[in-house]
Write a protein that holds these residues in place. Sequence first.
Motif, PDB file in Angstrom:
ATOM      1  N   ARG A  57      -0.283  10.495   5.934  1.00 52.77           N
ATOM      2  CA  ARG A  57      -1.303  11.126   5.079  1.00 52.77           C
ATOM      3  C   ARG A  57      -1.099  10.739   3.617  1.00 52.77           C
ATOM      4  NH1 ARG A  57      -5.477  11.387   7.789  1.00 52.77           N
ATOM      5  NH2 ARG A  57      -5.122  12.304   9.817  1.00 52.77           N
TER       6      ARG A  57
ATOM      7  N   SER B 234      -2.602   7.298   3.081  1.00 46.10           N
ATOM      8  CA  SER B 234      -3.982   7.091   3.539  1.00 46.10           C
ATOM      9  C   SER B 234      -4.947   6.758   2.384  1.00 46.10           C
ATOM     10  CB  SER B 234      -4.450   8.359   4.257  1.00 46.10           C
ATOM     11  OG  SER B 234      -5.809   8.273   4.565  1.00 46.10           O
ATOM     12  N   ILE B 235      -5.966   5.988   2.738  1.00 45.42           N
ATOM     13  CA  ILE B 235      -7.022   5.670   1.755  1.00 45.42           C
ATOM     14  C   ILE B 235      -8.318   6.416   2.101  1.00 45.42           C
ATOM     15  CG2 ILE B 235      -7.788   3.584   2.993  1.00 45.42           C
ATOM     16  CD1 ILE B 235      -7.649   3.459  -0.723  1.00 45.42           C
ATOM     17  N   GLU B 236      -8.527   6.713   3.383  1.00 43.71           N
ATOM     18  CA  GLU B 236      -9.741   7.398   3.824  1.00 43.71           C
ATOM     19  C   GLU B 236      -9.384   8.427   4.881  1.00 43.71           C
ATOM     20  OE1 GLU B 236     -13.215   7.006   2.922  1.00 43.71           O
ATOM     21  OE2 GLU B 236     -13.136   8.851   4.096  1.00 43.71           O
TER      22      GLU B 236
ATOM     23  N   SER C 276      -4.808   1.045   1.582  1.00 45.00           N
ATOM     24  CA  SER C 276      -4.238   1.725   2.739  1.00 45.00           C
ATOM     25  C   SER C 276      -2.876   1.076   2.964  1.00 45.00           C
ATOM     26  CB  SER C 276      -5.131   1.541   3.962  1.00 45.00           C
ATOM     27  OG  SER C 276      -4.469   2.072   5.079  1.00 45.00           O
TER      28      SER C 276
END
Lengths: 293, 443
Positions: free
Chosen positions: A124, A127-129, A149
């Motif tokens: 998490r 994460s990028i999205e 990411s």
Amino acid sequence: MLPHRSRKSVLVFLIPPLLLYGVAVLFPILQSLFLSFFSWDGISSLRFVGTTNYTHMLFGDDVFWRAFRNALGYLAICLVLQLGGALLVASLLTSVRRGREVFKTLYLLPAVISTVAIAYLFARIYSIEPVGLLNQVLHWVGLSGLERSWTSDVHTVLAAVSIPEGWRFLGLYTLIIYAALLAVPQELEEAARLDGASAWRVFVNIRFPYIRPVWTTTTIMATTYGLRGFDIPYIMTNGGPGQSSELLTTYMYKTAFTSTDYGYASSISVFIVLECLVAVGLIALLYRRKALS
Amino acid sequence: MKNTMKVTAVAAAVALLAACSSGGGGATASGNATGPVKGRQISWLLSRPADGAVITTMKKIAEDYASTHPGFSLNLITTPDRPSYIQKYETLAAANKLPELFDTDATPFAQKLAKQGKLVDVDKLLKDLGLYDSYRANALNYQRFDDGSLYMVPMQFELEFFWYNKALFQKAGVSVPTSLDDIPAMCTALRTAGVTPIAIDGQDQWPLERYMSYHPFRTAGPDYVKTLKTGGAKFSDAAGTAAADWLAKLGSNKCFQDGFASQGYSDAQNLFTSGKAAMYNIGTWELSSLATDKLDPSVRQNVDFFRLPAAAGSATAANEYVATSGIGMAVSAQSYDPLVKDFLKFALTKYPAAYAASGSLSPTTNVKTTVPGNASPLYQKALDEANDLGNAICFPWDTQLDPTTNTRLQQEETLLVQGDTSASAFIDTMDKTLSENAPKFFG
């Protein structure tokens, strides 16, 4: 020298753990060695293939060598974080007068959190999205160009999976080294300071030589733990993207349980055993030479 | 050293299991068992969601059976995570300790078990129980091995569609693609409109592998993968090259969400159901999330689906796409006895109606699915597609290729879509991997 009766008692008490060690460690290693000369899918008959598995592993398998290089990179990052970080933090802890116990507890905390939780936590963070903590921070400080990411990018994924492992054991090694530093005689350090030695000279010439045996043991522990790293990379990336974070351990696991090629997986496991033994031997040799010099 | 021990212990454990397995060749695949029915516990090793319709339905049926058969109980051993499940299943198979019932796809590994006489012949079993004709031909065909033999009972029937958001399509000025080759250009238009074109679960790798299978299925038909997996065809053949080029285009046109390789199943689902992604390729097992009032109203009114688009010179029809009966249930020949047979007769007779009542598509044609009260019209529309299916099935490649080639394909296709490798390098790597591993596995 122990009296005869005491030595006998010691031997009696040593035999059960020795037997356990033989069954749990030596026997499986020998079994792996045996299996590595066969081709076996788990349900068909064993087929003797001689040294074919080793020949293929050493000369015909690009994934194996990629995994080996990754394992060394993973080890290097883990060692820097665990040993370098631990030495730094332990040294700083010796200078702290208030709140030392709080710091020690906080640093040790990751060692008691489950691996799965750590893996998901860092997944998490990277994460990028949806946007994770790391990318959010980069955005806040005006470094949006670095946002990515981290576990999908082939250039950053190996570091991304190594850092949680390093972070996890930082506290453990900090405590070990901190305990060793506490044993350094204060009068020696004070005498050196009175002679005008800087903090760095005190560290290099007094503190570190004094904790060298503990440092050697810690290095061996961290190295072997690093070489057997499996769970965090496996959970976070499954060795990917591609083979960017594939380690020898994850590759061995997949070869055995996905490809059902237990013979070849055994030859990789034999290589891992040898790799660990060589690493321990090299570390012991290196520190013994330094100690003698 | 602790983990080194673990690593070697795993291999050694497998070695020990080998010793155990050597004596396990006595099982027969008779599909027949006579004698008195004596109650005992039987186990089913499952790779299905614990709260899913299959398990819920079978639990109820087993309870009903137990009420008239003292001593009987069904022990459900669930491992929904597929890689973990496969490890457990293959280790038990190696030890010759497979339970009475267990899940498996029609993989080469399962075929080896069947050839060794360790599985009950389901073709014979269903005929013996008088149930064979009630099954959808496609549901049974999906479970068959290449030689046409059938060793798994289908427990579900699912159709895979491209779900899409009409409002986002409108925003980008695109319409439903008529050809696979339209999709890359659509992605560019959607990206320009600030929309993520396709939500995908990249972490589990099988969803991206579906995309690898689409182009060859349309251009070369279902036989391409059947020939490819044994080395009779190559990735460098026209169908494979076109597929690689198409995947590379999907990547270069940024069709999938950023960082898709590390995004999981729920991430992809959330991306689409929250209205952030325009398309989502998934099966009817997600109808309750996509076509009921569980879906956010603002998205619900805009959701629709389309079938796998055609390709230039399609060898397969528009009504032929991925229609699977999921992971099948195999019956161990070793422990097949009158009780197992009697329970299967009871369960498989009752199952279709009970399963259809849960809102799912039954693998049989003798029942009608109950549409839930909270469903949108899309629910029924998706179900109706099952009545208009062609004969050819777009088989998921992960159940077809040998495991090593499959693993490498899953790794390399991610690199291809991310732009970390070229289509030609991808083809070379895959052909090399295939030529090394297919003969060992299928030879």
